[in-house]
Write an enzyme that holds these catalytic residues in place. Sequence first.
Site, PDB file in Angstrom:
ATOM      1  N   TYR A   1       0.823  -1.211   0.000  1.00 55.06           N
ATOM      2  CA  TYR A   1       0.000   0.000   0.000  1.00 55.06           C
ATOM      3  C   TYR A   1       0.856   1.260   0.000  1.00 55.06           C
ATOM      4  O   TYR A   1       0.444   2.294  -0.507  1.00 55.06           O
ATOM      5  CB  TYR A   1      -0.905   0.023   1.244  1.00 55.06           C
TER       6      TYR A   1
ATOM      7  N   ASP B   1     -12.030  -9.539   5.066  1.00 57.50           N
ATOM      8  CA  ASP B   1     -13.280  -9.473   4.286  1.00 57.50           C
ATOM      9  C   ASP B   1     -13.877 -10.873   4.153  1.00 57.50           C
ATOM     10  O   ASP B   1     -15.094 -11.057   4.236  1.00 57.50           O
ATOM     11  CB  ASP B   1     -13.030  -8.885   2.892  1.00 57.50           C
TER      12      ASP B   1
ATOM     13  N   LYS C   1       3.566 -15.461   3.674  1.00 59.33           N
ATOM     14  CA  LYS C   1       3.815 -16.234   2.458  1.00 59.33           C
ATOM     15  C   LYS C   1       5.338 -16.412   2.374  1.00 59.33           C
ATOM     16  O   LYS C   1       5.997 -16.021   1.398  1.00 59.33           O
ATOM     17  CB  LYS C   1       3.241 -15.466   1.245  1.00 59.33           C
TER      18      LYS C   1
ATOM     19  N   ASP D   1      -2.415 -18.739   1.736  1.00 59.01           N
ATOM     20  CA  ASP D   1      -3.354 -19.550   0.949  1.00 59.01           C
ATOM     21  C   ASP D   1      -4.025 -20.605   1.829  1.00 59.01           C
ATOM     22  O   ASP D   1      -5.236 -20.836   1.751  1.00 59.01           O
ATOM     23  CB  ASP D   1      -2.673 -20.175  -0.282  1.00 59.01           C
TER      24      ASP D   1
ATOM     25  N   ASP E   1      -6.186  -7.477   4.686  1.00 56.85           N
ATOM     26  CA  ASP E   1      -7.307  -6.853   3.989  1.00 56.85           C
ATOM     27  C   ASP E   1      -8.224  -7.938   3.422  1.00 56.85           C
ATOM     28  O   ASP E   1      -9.446  -7.925   3.597  1.00 56.85           O
ATOM     29  CB  ASP E   1      -6.718  -5.989   2.853  1.00 56.85           C
TER      30      ASP E   1
END
Length: 364
Positions: A144, A251, A191, A223, A247
């Site tokens: 970001y 959600d 990751k 994942d 993020d």
Amino acid sequence: MGIKKHILVIPGDGIGPEVTTWGKAVLENIAEEYGHEFTFDGALMGHAAIEVTGSPLPDDTLAKAKASDAILFGAIGHIKYDNDPSAKVRPEQGLLKIRKELGLYANLRPIMLFDELLDASSLKPEILKGTDILFFRELTGDVYFGEKKRSEDGNTGSDLMIYHRYEVERIAVKAYEAAMLRSKRLCSVDKANVLETSRLWREVVQEVAKRYPEVETEHMFIDNAAMQLVKNPKKFDVVLTANLFGDILTDEASQIAGSMGMLASASIGDGTGFFEPIHGSAHDIAGQNKANPLASILSVALMLEISFGLTEEAKRITDAIDKTLKAGYRTGDIADAHTDPAKILGTKQMGQKVLQYLKETVLN
Ligand SMILES: NC(=O)c1ccc[n+]([C@@H]2O[C@H](COP(=O)([O-])OP(=O)(O)OC[C@H]3O[C@@H](n4cnc5c(N)ncnc54)[C@H](O)[C@@H]3O)[C@@H](O)[C@H]2O)c1
């Protein structure tokens, strides 16, 4: 003894003002009932601020934010910018800037599951029941904020994913402190098999973990975590993760709670805390009295607990929401085939119901 606090309300765009009205009304009610003195100020941000000042985060808003004890925020965003990726001045720049300026590096998202809403989720009730997760999403680093580039011919784009040791360490400490107060289980999501930033992340979390030997730490790839979250959400307690992964995961987790309209978040650092629903400005329902105000009201409960240490008052609010749901009242987003159509309420009517139960709720 009552406390004195100054709260900045930033309603923002779309459904932001509609839902924030009810968060503020609940704060006023709590102040009156418990003898606290809450003073309020208002400020512009996002599209609403661009229209008036040309900036998504005017200096005046930032100054007021820094001078307040806590901030209640609605949402920002406007369809005009969603359809124009080339717009140079954008509402979300205001949100990214205020997070950076206030040093809000930790975003806390509790996944609270009200039993009444077990059927509102797309997951099976037996998988969901008992789920209680507290996400810690890093908020001021990652892709970001890394350098963004586009090649001269316009055919190649890149976003720099970058983390510094101190950024990982300070949020890891906050997450471990929270884990100590909960069930002493923490899952760090990364990751590390592919990304260098994740290898740094894992190394730092492993170091911080040594300071909290009572906490059982697990490291999981993003994942796998995305899959486990819907397969067996109960396996998670405190989840610690980077900005981008957080993020997406939160959600996904919003579906555990039934709707985006049910989830609140707290962004904290070393200064003023920032409290907001996790949803956006929801253009599709803005101005129609359809938005669920419960996430904004739950954001207020988080503010009282985290910024002001008022746990009894916070519990009073969640109890009032519980009673409202138990009585069968729903906004459209959390209604299902079993909901009595007469009990499907608009934003205003839902806000009023919660206030009614708040006044009646006696703590057990
Ligand atoms: N923190 C923020 O301010 C924030 C976060 C996400 C998106 N946005 C912005 O919001 C705009 C819309 O984005 P989006 O559609 O991807 O996400 P959104 O969260 O606004 O909406 C997603 C879906 O959930 C529904 N929804 C969201 N909140 C609801 C509520 N309280 N009650 C009932 N239904 C609700 C919406 O109607 C929509 O169908 C965009 O401009 C985006 O940039 C802002």
